[in-house]
Design an enzyme around this catalytic site. Structure first.
Site, PDB file in Angstrom:
ATOM      1  N   PHE A 119      37.415  43.026  75.378  1.00 53.56           N
ATOM      2  CA  PHE A 119      38.258  43.070  74.182  1.00 53.56           C
ATOM      3  C   PHE A 119      37.461  43.789  73.108  1.00 53.56           C
ATOM      4  O   PHE A 119      36.360  43.374  72.747  1.00 53.56           O
ATOM      5  CB  PHE A 119      38.669  41.678  73.712  1.00 53.56           C
ATOM      6  CG  PHE A 119      39.792  41.739  72.718  1.00 53.56           C
ATOM      7  CD1 PHE A 119      41.113  41.752  73.138  1.00 53.56           C
ATOM      8  CD2 PHE A 119      39.522  41.841  71.355  1.00 53.56           C
ATOM      9  CE1 PHE A 119      42.156  41.850  72.224  1.00 53.56           C
ATOM     10  CE2 PHE A 119      40.563  41.935  70.429  1.00 53.56           C
ATOM     11  CZ  PHE A 119      41.875  41.941  70.875  1.00 53.56           C
ATOM     12  N   ASP A 138      46.626  48.739  77.733  1.00 50.92           N
ATOM     13  CA  ASP A 138      46.106  47.506  78.327  1.00 50.92           C
ATOM     14  C   ASP A 138      47.036  47.115  79.475  1.00 50.92           C
ATOM     15  O   ASP A 138      46.979  47.700  80.546  1.00 50.92           O
ATOM     16  CB  ASP A 138      46.008  46.455  77.215  1.00 50.92           C
ATOM     17  CG  ASP A 138      45.339  45.173  77.641  1.00 50.92           C
ATOM     18  OD1 ASP A 138      44.397  45.223  78.440  1.00 50.92           O
ATOM     19  OD2 ASP A 138      45.749  44.096  77.156  1.00 50.92           O
ATOM     20  N   ARG A 159      39.609  46.579  61.936  1.00 48.97           N
ATOM     21  CA  ARG A 159      40.180  47.908  62.177  1.00 48.97           C
ATOM     22  C   ARG A 159      39.358  49.001  61.518  1.00 48.97           C
ATOM     23  O   ARG A 159      39.301  50.138  61.981  1.00 48.97           O
ATOM     24  CB  ARG A 159      41.606  47.992  61.602  1.00 48.97           C
ATOM     25  CG  ARG A 159      42.631  47.148  62.310  1.00 48.97           C
ATOM     26  CD  ARG A 159      44.037  47.543  61.849  1.00 48.97           C
ATOM     27  NE  ARG A 159      45.037  46.545  62.166  1.00 48.97           N
ATOM     28  CZ  ARG A 159      45.677  46.449  63.329  1.00 48.97           C
ATOM     29  NH1 ARG A 159      45.398  47.287  64.307  1.00 48.97           N
ATOM     30  NH2 ARG A 159      46.580  45.508  63.520  1.00 48.97           N
ATOM     31  N   GLU A 206      48.406  56.399  70.998  1.00 50.49           N
ATOM     32  CA  GLU A 206      48.146  54.956  71.105  1.00 50.49           C
ATOM     33  C   GLU A 206      46.669  54.669  70.933  1.00 50.49           C
ATOM     34  O   GLU A 206      45.825  55.505  71.265  1.00 50.49           O
ATOM     35  CB  GLU A 206      48.520  54.480  72.518  1.00 50.49           C
ATOM     36  CG  GLU A 206      49.932  53.978  72.678  1.00 50.49           C
ATOM     37  CD  GLU A 206      50.080  52.518  72.256  1.00 50.49           C
ATOM     38  OE1 GLU A 206      49.270  52.031  71.444  1.00 50.49           O
ATOM     39  OE2 GLU A 206      51.021  51.893  72.748  1.00 50.49           O
ATOM     40  N   ASP A 207      46.365  53.463  70.480  1.00 51.73           N
ATOM     41  CA  ASP A 207      44.963  53.058  70.425  1.00 51.73           C
ATOM     42  C   ASP A 207      44.437  52.689  71.816  1.00 51.73           C
ATOM     43  O   ASP A 207      43.372  53.116  72.225  1.00 51.73           O
ATOM     44  CB  ASP A 207      44.755  51.891  69.437  1.00 51.73           C
ATOM     45  CG  ASP A 207      45.659  50.687  69.714  1.00 51.73           C
ATOM     46  OD1 ASP A 207      46.504  50.729  70.633  1.00 51.73           O
ATOM     47  OD2 ASP A 207      45.521  49.681  68.978  1.00 51.73           O
TER      48      ASP A 207
HETATM   49  P1  IMP Z   1      49.641  46.189  76.164  1.00 51.46           P
HETATM   50  O1  IMP Z   1      51.081  46.101  75.815  1.00 51.46           O
HETATM   51  O2  IMP Z   1      49.174  44.990  76.938  1.00 51.46           O
HETATM   52  O3  IMP Z   1      49.242  47.475  76.832  1.00 51.46           O
HETATM   53  O4  IMP Z   1      48.862  46.019  74.817  1.00 51.46           O
HETATM   54  C1  IMP Z   1      48.676  47.035  73.976  1.00 51.46           C
HETATM   55  C2  IMP Z   1      48.325  46.510  72.616  1.00 51.46           C
HETATM   56  O5  IMP Z   1      47.540  45.315  72.698  1.00 51.46           O
HETATM   57  C3  IMP Z   1      47.486  47.528  71.921  1.00 51.46           C
HETATM   58  O6  IMP Z   1      48.271  48.450  71.215  1.00 51.46           O
HETATM   59  C4  IMP Z   1      46.619  46.656  71.038  1.00 51.46           C
HETATM   60  O7  IMP Z   1      47.264  46.385  69.823  1.00 51.46           O
HETATM   61  C5  IMP Z   1      46.455  45.369  71.812  1.00 51.46           C
HETATM   62  N1  IMP Z   1      45.180  45.337  72.586  1.00 51.46           N
HETATM   63  C6  IMP Z   1      45.010  45.389  73.923  1.00 51.46           C
HETATM   64  N2  IMP Z   1      43.718  45.356  74.261  1.00 51.46           N
HETATM   65  C7  IMP Z   1      43.041  45.290  73.093  1.00 51.46           C
HETATM   66  C8  IMP Z   1      41.630  45.253  72.767  1.00 51.46           C
HETATM   67  O8  IMP Z   1      40.737  45.280  73.610  1.00 51.46           O
HETATM   68  N3  IMP Z   1      41.343  45.187  71.444  1.00 51.46           N
HETATM   69  C9  IMP Z   1      42.289  45.166  70.460  1.00 51.46           C
HETATM   70  N4  IMP Z   1      43.598  45.217  70.722  1.00 51.46           N
HETATM   71  C10 IMP Z   1      43.975  45.272  72.029  1.00 51.46           C
HETATM   72 MG    MG Z   2      46.683  44.742  67.843  1.00 48.98          MG
END
Ligand code: IMP
Ligand code: MG
Length: 171
Positions: free
Chosen positions: A149, A100, A162, A96-97
């Site tokens: 962010f 969050d 990206r 995963e990137d």
């Molecule tokens: P989650 O489901 O809230 O954990 O969100 C995960 C996804 O939200 C990641 O795979 C990203 O695509 C996006 N995301 C969350 N935080 C960031 C950030 O700081 N920058 C860019 N994308 C983010």
């Molecule tokens: Mg995204």
């Protein structure tokens, strides 16, 4: 909104950390062939570098999950691309990137767990633990960051940035 001039995490720091993670994963998977499950699109750059830092046989699969609209989490997670082949009995490492709220990753993990893998682990480049809503934690974390962010190295803001080699805060 644009990326900070100074990186939060430089390309060099990312490269060093990727090498460390690759070493740790190579050791942990010394007697298991792994299947790297890349979470598109954000995980693409990280996974490409990490794969080359892991000195073990591996196969690649891709999943596509979306939960984000700009900076706001919509809460709804859509798994649009699923693995091409059955993964029963495989040792899966999800890449995963960023972790969050945890909603996206949990959805992906649940879907993969339903495929009866032999093992299921998670590697995330970035972790924002203060943002967590769903209690998911990673087996391997590149960097833990505060509630910024961030963009670059795969991470986008509305599909932009990206391609940046380093990670920047969006200001
Ligand atoms: P989650 O489901 O809230 O954990 O969100 C995960 C996804 O939200 C990641 O795979 C990203 O695509 C996006 N995301 C969350 N935080 C960031 C950030 O700081 N920058 C860019 N994308 C983010
Ligand atoms: Mg995204």
């Amino acid at each position: 909104m644009r990326p900070s001039e100074r990186p939060l995490i430089t390309a060099d720091a990312i490269a060093r950390r990727v090498t460390e993670l690759g070493d740790a994963i190579s050791t942990d998977y010394a007697d298991r062939d792994l299947v790297m499950v890349v979470v598109l699109k954000g995980g693409l750059f990280f996974a490409a570098d990490l794969a080359r830092a892991i000195r073990r046989p591996m196969a690649l699969e891709y999943v596509r999950a979306r939960s984000y609209d700009g900076q706001r989490s919509t809460g709804a997670v859509e798994v649009a691309v699923v693995p091409e082949r059955p993964l029963a009995g495989a040792h899966l490492l999800v890449v995963e990137d960023i972790l969050d709220t945890g909603r996206t990753t949990q959805t992906v993990l649940d879907m993969l767990a339903d495929m009866s893998p032999a093992s299921l682990a998670l590697c995330t480049l970035l972790d924002k633990p203060v943002r967590r809503i769903v209690p998911v934690s990673a087996n391997y974390v590149g960097f833990t960051i505060d509630d910024f962010f961030v963009v670059g190295y795969g991470l986008d803001f509305n599909e932009r940035y990206r391609e940046l080699p380093s990670i920047h805060v969006l200001e």
